[in-house]
Write an enzyme that holds these catalytic residues in place. Sequence first.
Site, PDB file in Angstrom:
ATOM      1  N   SER A  15       0.858  -1.191   0.000  1.00  0.00           N
ATOM      2  CA  SER A  15       0.000   0.000   0.000  1.00  0.00           C
ATOM      3  C   SER A  15       0.890   1.235   0.000  1.00  0.00           C
ATOM      4  O   SER A  15       1.831   1.353   0.784  1.00  0.00           O
ATOM      5  CB  SER A  15      -1.018  -0.010   1.139  1.00  0.00           C
ATOM      6  OG  SER A  15      -0.418  -0.335   2.346  1.00  0.00           O
ATOM      7  N   ASP A  62      -0.833   7.048  -3.400  1.00  0.00           N
ATOM      8  CA  ASP A  62      -0.474   6.502  -4.725  1.00  0.00           C
ATOM      9  C   ASP A  62      -1.092   5.131  -4.976  1.00  0.00           C
ATOM     10  O   ASP A  62      -0.772   4.483  -5.988  1.00  0.00           O
ATOM     11  CB  ASP A  62       1.054   6.438  -4.883  1.00  0.00           C
ATOM     12  CG  ASP A  62       1.652   7.834  -4.987  1.00  0.00           C
ATOM     13  OD1 ASP A  62       0.986   8.715  -5.562  1.00  0.00           O
ATOM     14  OD2 ASP A  62       2.755   8.050  -4.457  1.00  0.00           O
ATOM     15  N   GLY A  92      -0.245   4.497   0.140  1.00  0.00           N
ATOM     16  CA  GLY A  92      -0.971   5.685   0.591  1.00  0.00           C
ATOM     17  C   GLY A  92      -1.719   6.320  -0.569  1.00  0.00           C
ATOM     18  O   GLY A  92      -2.436   5.630  -1.299  1.00  0.00           O
ATOM     19  N   ASP A 146      -7.168  -1.824   5.868  1.00  0.00           N
ATOM     20  CA  ASP A 146      -8.048  -2.976   6.118  1.00  0.00           C
ATOM     21  C   ASP A 146      -9.119  -3.070   5.030  1.00  0.00           C
ATOM     22  O   ASP A 146      -9.495  -4.174   4.603  1.00  0.00           O
ATOM     23  CB  ASP A 146      -8.708  -2.838   7.495  1.00  0.00           C
ATOM     24  CG  ASP A 146      -7.667  -2.656   8.595  1.00  0.00           C
ATOM     25  OD1 ASP A 146      -6.551  -3.194   8.435  1.00  0.00           O
ATOM     26  OD2 ASP A 146      -7.957  -1.965   9.582  1.00  0.00           O
TER      27      ASP A 146
END
Length: 296
Positions: A208, A212, A210, A240
Site C-alpha cells: 500500500s 499513490d 498511501g 483494512d
Amino acid sequence: MILTVTPNSALDVTYTVDALRPDSVHRVRQVRARAGGKGVNVARVLRALGEDVHAVATAGGATGDAFRAELAEAGIPADLVPIGGETRRTTTVLSTVEETVTLFNEPGPEVTAAEWTSFVDTVRRHVPDVLVCSGSLPPGAAGHAGLLGAGVPTILDTSGAALLAGLAGRPSVVKPNLAELREVTGRADPVEAATELRRGGAETVVVSLGPDGLLAVTEDGAWQARPSKTLTGNATGAGDAAVAGLALGLARGEPWPETLRRAVALSGAAVLGPLAGDLDLAHYRRELGAVVVRAH
Ligand SMILES: O=P(O)(O)OC[C@@]1(O)O[C@H](CO)[C@@H](O)[C@@H]1O
C-alpha cells in the site's frame, strides 16, 4: 465465506480534539468506542458489501465484554476465544485543526500457550474460501504461520518480525505498506523489496502506497492501481478496506487488475468513513470506474 482472524483484538477508542499539542491538556469533543483490530475492520467492510463473512478474535476482561457487545450490535458473526488477560484498547486522536490522525496501539494482553492453541483450533474448525489474518500478535502468541491453512487462499497483513515469521506459512498475499516493506527488507525499491518477500514464501506482495494506491508484485507481473484523487479524512482502517477488496478478488478468482481496482476504491471509501471499518459506499461505486490500473 471469508474468515477474518484477529489475534490481538482491540476496543478502538477514537477521540476528536481541536488542536493536538504536546505538553498540554486536551478537551475531547467526541469519544467513540467500538470493536476493532485489523481483522474486525476487514469483516465490517465485507459485511457492508453484503458478503458472507465470519470473524475469529480473542476477548478478555471488561474491555473484552465491551468488544463482544459492540461486535454483536454490529451484526458481525464471530467466534470469540476467551482469554484471561484484558483485551487492549487502541486510541486514535483526530485533530480537526491540523487534520491529523494519531494512533496509540497498546501491545495487548499476554496469552498463554493453552489460549493460543484454543485460538488456532477455533480458526481451523472453519473451511473458508479465503482466510484473512490481520494485525499484530499479542505477547505469548506463537506466530501467524500456524494459522494459515493449507489449501485455502490466505492473506497475511502484519508487520515487522511477525510478517517475516509468517512467511513460513506461505501466504497467498502479504500486504505491507511501504514503510513496513522497507523495514523488513532494508530495500528502498518496492519491487525489489516485494520480490525478496516473494522469495521468502509469499506468493504475491501487495504494497500500500498511501495516496499513490496499491502495487501488486505477482508471479504473472506487477500492476499499480491509483485512485482518481487524493482524499482527506480518517485513514485509519484504509489498509483494512484494501485487504477486504483483495480477499473478495481472491474469493471470486478475479484477475489482479480487477482486484486492485476494487481494493483501491474501497480504501478511498474507508478514508471518507468516520471510523475504521466504515465506508462511503457512494464513493466506492463511483471510484470503481475511476481507478487507473497500469502494468508496472
Ligand atoms: O496493533 P495492530 O494490530 O497492528 O493494529 C491495530 C489497529 O490500530 O489497526 C486498525 C487500523 O488498521 C485499528 O482499528 C486497530 O486497533
